[in-house]
Design a protein around this motif. Sequence first.
Motif, PDB file in Angstrom:
ATOM      1  N   THR A  19      49.607 -56.861  67.711  1.00 47.17           N
ATOM      2  CA  THR A  19      49.369 -55.286  67.040  1.00 47.17           C
ATOM      3  C   THR A  19      48.744 -54.514  67.807  1.00 47.17           C
ATOM      4  O   THR A  19      49.068 -53.350  67.832  1.00 47.17           O
ATOM      5  N   LEU A  23      50.055 -50.857  68.871  1.00 49.65           N
ATOM      6  CA  LEU A  23      49.628 -49.477  68.425  1.00 49.65           C
ATOM      7  C   LEU A  23      48.552 -48.945  69.377  1.00 49.65           C
ATOM      8  O   LEU A  23      47.950 -48.081  68.982  1.00 49.65           O
ATOM      9  N   VAL A  40      47.603 -57.238  61.140  1.00 47.39           N
ATOM     10  CA  VAL A  40      47.972 -55.841  61.416  1.00 47.39           C
ATOM     11  C   VAL A  40      46.972 -54.824  60.814  1.00 47.39           C
ATOM     12  O   VAL A  40      46.479 -53.777  61.336  1.00 47.39           O
ATOM     13  N   LEU A  41      46.674 -55.080  59.417  1.00 47.19           N
ATOM     14  CA  LEU A  41      45.902 -54.117  58.860  1.00 47.19           C
ATOM     15  C   LEU A  41      44.260 -53.911  59.299  1.00 47.19           C
ATOM     16  O   LEU A  41      43.918 -53.001  59.529  1.00 47.19           O
ATOM     17  N   SER A  55      43.932 -52.346  62.751  1.00 50.18           N
ATOM     18  CA  SER A  55      44.306 -50.981  62.554  1.00 50.18           C
ATOM     19  C   SER A  55      43.185 -50.196  62.114  1.00 50.18           C
ATOM     20  O   SER A  55      42.674 -49.107  62.372  1.00 50.18           O
ATOM     21  N   THR A 104      46.764 -44.835  58.665  1.00 44.65           N
ATOM     22  CA  THR A 104      47.881 -45.623  58.297  1.00 44.65           C
ATOM     23  C   THR A 104      49.101 -44.641  58.161  1.00 44.65           C
ATOM     24  O   THR A 104      49.246 -43.809  57.460  1.00 44.65           O
ATOM     25  N   THR A 161      52.310 -48.386  61.181  1.00 42.09           N
ATOM     26  CA  THR A 161      51.524 -49.519  60.752  1.00 42.09           C
ATOM     27  C   THR A 161      52.379 -50.260  59.523  1.00 42.09           C
ATOM     28  O   THR A 161      52.118 -51.249  59.479  1.00 42.09           O
TER      29      THR A 161
END
Length: 274
Positions: A29, A33, A144-145, A148, A155, A159
């Motif tokens: 991830t 990102l 993932v969340l 981030s 968001t 994402t």
Amino acid sequence: MNILKSFIGFYLNASIHVALAVCAMVKVTRYYLNISDDPYLDFFIFFGTITGYNFVKYAGVAKLHHRSLTRNLQKIQIFSLCSFIAMLYFADYVSFKTLLYVLPFSLLTLFYAIPFLSGFARNLRQVSYLKIIVVALVWAGFTVLIPSVNSNLPTTYITLLLFLQRFLIVVVLIFPFDIRDVKYDAISLQTIPKKIGVQQTKRMGLGIMIITLLIQYALPTPNAVNSIFMIFFFLVVIAVMRAKINQSKYYSSFWVESLPIIWWLLLLGYDNLR
């Protein structure tokens, strides 16, 4: 040889391998990102995964056999306690905002093991088809969340696409485990292979992985990264297609759970060669 077998057994049974797989997905991830590493969050997730998985796997066993625990289970309990303490230590270095996002996924893990439905007689694992959704949701949330949010990223659709892709990947990675457990799961536990059969489950896995491939090409990633995902895609599909009820001891618990680690290592290798 016995020492090696004991080490591998403890490594797998104490959930160290699955914790490394979760951390590998966190790294993936970050790569997608463009997020900087955060060792404190990594250790928090690593030790949190060990704590959560071992709680789910052994809480009921320890309750039933607390006076006659085997030596291996006692070692795992001690290791889990140490991991829990380590998790609390590293939590102190994680932002309060991140911990708030961790809370709902932690509660899902808790209620996955603790009966609270139907007069405290059933947990989330015992609700038909909910088991696989809960596990995939928790994995997607933590891999993932949480990274981030911890990096204060907004968001975006990227994402959300990554979250959906990760959720679907984990669903498919669970299929070999559910196929293996067909002969062990209670009749009341309606896993997908028990409901639609092993072959249909494999076809479903292929269909879901094709969706993850489409999502991959919807992401703004270089062609080389897409090619690496293609390798991962084929490895997952092969793992699902070769899964069977009477599979080897380490097929799912080691080889299938190694696939996220392989995915990350491929990305790491590509990054080092650029």
